[in-house]
Scaffold this motif. Structure first.
Motif, PDB file in Angstrom:
ATOM      1  N   UNK A 123      81.508 106.568 -34.452  1.00  0.00           N
ATOM      2  CA  UNK A 123      81.679 107.878 -35.068  1.00  0.00           C
ATOM      3  C   UNK A 123      83.033 108.498 -34.797  1.00  0.00           C
ATOM      4  N   UNK A 124      83.560 109.182 -35.789  1.00  0.00           N
ATOM      5  CA  UNK A 124      84.824 109.908 -35.664  1.00  0.00           C
ATOM      6  C   UNK A 124      84.573 111.362 -36.057  1.00  0.00           C
ATOM      7  N   UNK A 125      84.634 112.257 -35.066  1.00  0.00           N
ATOM      8  CA  UNK A 125      84.358 113.672 -35.298  1.00  0.00           C
ATOM      9  C   UNK A 125      83.017 113.848 -36.033  1.00  0.00           C
ATOM     10  N   UNK A 126      81.982 113.291 -35.440  1.00  0.00           N
ATOM     11  CA  UNK A 126      80.643 113.313 -36.054  1.00  0.00           C
ATOM     12  C   UNK A 126      80.204 114.751 -36.313  1.00  0.00           C
ATOM     13  N   UNK A 127      79.743 115.058 -37.519  1.00  0.00           N
ATOM     14  CA  UNK A 127      79.283 116.424 -37.831  1.00  0.00           C
ATOM     15  C   UNK A 127      78.152 116.843 -36.891  1.00  0.00           C
ATOM     16  N   UNK A 128      78.127 118.104 -36.552  1.00  0.00           N
ATOM     17  CA  UNK A 128      77.172 118.593 -35.559  1.00  0.00           C
ATOM     18  C   UNK A 128      75.737 118.287 -35.963  1.00  0.00           C
ATOM     19  N   UNK A 129      75.443 118.274 -37.247  1.00  0.00           N
ATOM     20  CA  UNK A 129      74.081 118.013 -37.682  1.00  0.00           C
ATOM     21  C   UNK A 129      73.625 116.586 -37.472  1.00  0.00           C
ATOM     22  N   UNK A 130      74.549 115.701 -37.117  1.00  0.00           N
ATOM     23  CA  UNK A 130      74.201 114.298 -36.916  1.00  0.00           C
ATOM     24  C   UNK A 130      74.468 113.821 -35.489  1.00  0.00           C
ATOM     25  N   UNK A 131      74.854 114.728 -34.616  1.00  0.00           N
ATOM     26  CA  UNK A 131      75.211 114.312 -33.259  1.00  0.00           C
ATOM     27  C   UNK A 131      74.006 113.847 -32.443  1.00  0.00           C
ATOM     28  N   UNK A 132      72.790 114.151 -32.888  1.00  0.00           N
ATOM     29  CA  UNK A 132      71.626 113.661 -32.150  1.00  0.00           C
ATOM     30  C   UNK A 132      71.533 112.141 -32.185  1.00  0.00           C
ATOM     31  N   UNK A 133      72.210 111.508 -33.153  1.00  0.00           N
ATOM     32  CA  UNK A 133      72.195 110.050 -33.261  1.00  0.00           C
ATOM     33  C   UNK A 133      73.280 109.387 -32.409  1.00  0.00           C
ATOM     34  N   UNK A 134      74.216 110.189 -31.907  1.00  0.00           N
ATOM     35  CA  UNK A 134      75.433 109.620 -31.335  1.00  0.00           C
ATOM     36  C   UNK A 134      75.182 108.774 -30.087  1.00  0.00           C
ATOM     37  N   UNK A 135      74.597 109.347 -29.066  1.00  0.00           N
ATOM     38  CA  UNK A 135      74.393 108.583 -27.830  1.00  0.00           C
ATOM     39  C   UNK A 135      73.398 107.443 -28.012  1.00  0.00           C
ATOM     40  N   UNK A 136      72.274 107.623 -28.737  1.00  0.00           N
ATOM     41  CA  UNK A 136      71.418 106.457 -28.993  1.00  0.00           C
ATOM     42  C   UNK A 136      72.170 105.319 -29.689  1.00  0.00           C
ATOM     43  N   UNK A 137      73.051 105.647 -30.624  1.00  0.00           N
ATOM     44  CA  UNK A 137      73.843 104.611 -31.283  1.00  0.00           C
ATOM     45  C   UNK A 137      74.792 103.948 -30.300  1.00  0.00           C
ATOM     46  N   UNK A 138      75.435 104.730 -29.466  1.00  0.00           N
ATOM     47  CA  UNK A 138      76.351 104.177 -28.463  1.00  0.00           C
ATOM     48  C   UNK A 138      75.610 103.272 -27.486  1.00  0.00           C
ATOM     49  N   UNK A 139      74.431 103.696 -27.065  1.00  0.00           N
ATOM     50  CA  UNK A 139      73.633 102.874 -26.142  1.00  0.00           C
ATOM     51  C   UNK A 139      73.264 101.539 -26.790  1.00  0.00           C
ATOM     52  N   UNK A 140      72.836 101.579 -28.054  1.00  0.00           N
ATOM     53  CA  UNK A 140      72.427 100.345 -28.733  1.00  0.00           C
ATOM     54  C   UNK A 140      73.613  99.409 -28.965  1.00  0.00           C
ATOM     55  N   UNK A 141      74.761  99.963 -29.332  1.00  0.00           N
ATOM     56  CA  UNK A 141      75.942  99.124 -29.548  1.00  0.00           C
ATOM     57  C   UNK A 141      76.422  98.546 -28.226  1.00  0.00           C
ATOM     58  N   UNK A 142      76.398  99.349 -27.184  1.00  0.00           N
ATOM     59  CA  UNK A 142      76.781  98.864 -25.847  1.00  0.00           C
ATOM     60  C   UNK A 142      75.906  97.679 -25.439  1.00  0.00           C
ATOM     61  N   UNK A 143      74.604  97.796 -25.652  1.00  0.00           N
ATOM     62  CA  UNK A 143      73.673  96.717 -25.307  1.00  0.00           C
ATOM     63  C   UNK A 143      73.917  95.493 -26.184  1.00  0.00           C
ATOM     64  N   UNK A 144      74.196  95.710 -27.474  1.00  0.00           N
ATOM     65  CA  UNK A 144      74.425  94.594 -28.391  1.00  0.00           C
ATOM     66  C   UNK A 144      75.683  93.819 -28.014  1.00  0.00           C
ATOM     67  N   UNK A 145      76.725  94.521 -27.635  1.00  0.00           N
ATOM     68  CA  UNK A 145      77.954  93.844 -27.215  1.00  0.00           C
ATOM     69  C   UNK A 145      77.726  93.049 -25.930  1.00  0.00           C
ATOM     70  N   UNK A 146      77.003  93.646 -24.999  1.00  0.00           N
ATOM     71  CA  UNK A 146      76.721  92.943 -23.746  1.00  0.00           C
ATOM     72  C   UNK A 146      75.923  91.674 -24.010  1.00  0.00           C
ATOM     73  N   UNK A 147      74.927  91.758 -24.902  1.00  0.00           N
ATOM     74  CA  UNK A 147      74.097  90.594 -25.218  1.00  0.00           C
ATOM     75  C   UNK A 147      74.904  89.498 -25.886  1.00  0.00           C
ATOM     76  N   UNK A 148      75.961  89.885 -26.589  1.00  0.00           N
ATOM     77  CA  UNK A 148      76.806  88.914 -27.284  1.00  0.00           C
ATOM     78  C   UNK A 148      77.927  88.380 -26.397  1.00  0.00           C
TER      79      UNK A 148
END
Length: 340
Positions: A123-148
């Motif tokens: 995300x780049x300057x994620x709109x406030x109405x969508x920030x609830x998705x930000x950390x869950x997305x970061x956590x999932x991508x972090x885990x996906x990179x580690x698994x790879x």
């Protein structure tokens, strides 16, 4: 930026040999400086040409806003490090499940083994109405990179300057109440994963919002002495004050070891108040010369990315079209020397 040409004039058009001489010293003099490669133009050179320009001119790091296959294909094997974005429109999908993040990483990161990825920016300057998705997305991508087996790629996000409520004095820096609603989760994630926080910081906009109450020299790095005294620290430029204010705000949310990366900064060459070739050249030249010194509170190199590689004609008319170091023709917009 939040809202993401004609041929060069004879005065500012230079041949490629001179370009090489001008930019090659970036390696020794300002290794922390990268460039943002936006693609909001219908007249930009092909990715292979752009990557050739980056390599020939000594740029060692570039920021992409999305995993453009053509750009990543051209960057493979180039030795240029890449900061790549997962755009705002995919953040909810990435937050939806670990499997969605695994698939995204497979298609956009693992598919380019020759690319040296530095950060993955969710995300780049994620709109406030969508920030609830930000950390869950970061956590999932972090885990996906580690698994790879790609856990060395740090996962972060890029925030806007508008998230900072107090810039001066830097010791009073803090986020807006709205920004705290999501940064209170982002900062602990970055602290835990030892990833930096990316921030798009523009002294130009702070200056133009305060026309008449701020001397432009403070914004352009040209003030002759201390403008803001903050306890034992003296500030001669707005860039340092903004970076240190952000450090203060991050520390207040439990991130004393989170490093700030300035993922966008620059000055427009036309299209608005104080936007001129001379001011753009002055800001970017002084930025490059300054970042190796760090800030008063953090006297170490500041990693920063100049916005942007090109003037982009599909952006909103005005200053938004005039941030480039280069015209789409590959000629320079104004003279600038990278490095000491």
């Amino acid at each position: 930026m939040a809202t993401q040409g004609a041929a060069a004039s004879p005065l500012f058009g230079f041949d490629m040999a001179l370009l090489l001489g001008v930019f090659v010293s970036i390696l020794g003099g300002a290794a922390s400086v990268g460039v943002c490669y936006g693609t909001s133009g219908d007249n930009l050179p092909p990715a292979s040409t752009v990557v050739g320009m980056l390599r020939d001119n000594g740029f060692t790091i570039v920021r992409l806003y999305w995993p453009d296959p053509a750009a990543l294909g051209a960057l493979g094997g180039s030795g240029i490090r890449v900061v790549v974005g997962a755009p705002n429109d995919v953040v909810p999908t990435l937050a939806s499940s670990e499997s969605a993040a695994v698939e995204w990483v497979r298609q956009n990161i693992e598919a380019h083994p020759g690319v040296s990825f530095r950060y993955l920016v969710v995300g780049n300057e994620v709109p406030i109405g969508e920030t609830q998705f930000l950390v869950p997305a970061m956590e999932n991508v972090h885990a996906a990179l580690a698994a790879a087996g790609l856990g060395h790629i740090k996962v972060t996000t890029a925030i806007s300057q508008g998230t900072i409520a107090v810039h001066i004095p830097p010791s009073a820096g803090e986020f807006t109440e709205e920004a705290r609603s999501f940064m209170s989760y982002v900062v602990p994630f970055l602290q835990r994963t030892r990833a930096p926080l990316l921030a798009n910081l523009y002294p130009y906009f702070l200056y133009t919002l305060n026309l008449g109450s701020m001397d432009m020299s403070f914004a352009l790095f040209t003030a002759q002495g201390t403008v803001v005294q903050d306890g034992e620290y003296g500030y001669q430029n707005l860039f340092d004050a903004t970076v240190d204010a952000l450090y203060t705000a991050v520390e207040k949310l439990g991130g004393p070891h989170v490093r700030i990366v300035v993922s966008e900064t620059g000055w427009p060459s036309a299209g608005g108040p104080a936007a001129s070739l001379e001011n753009a050249r002055t800001y970017n030249q002084n930025l490059v010369d300054h970042v190796c010194k760090g800030t008063p509170r953090r006297p170490r190199k500041v990693e920063a990315y100049v916005f942007a590689m090109f003037n982009e004609n599909l952006k909103e008319a005005g200053v938004e079209q005039n941030w480039g170091l280069f015209y789409p023709s590959t000629d320079r917009v104004y003279p600038i020397t990278f490095g000491a």
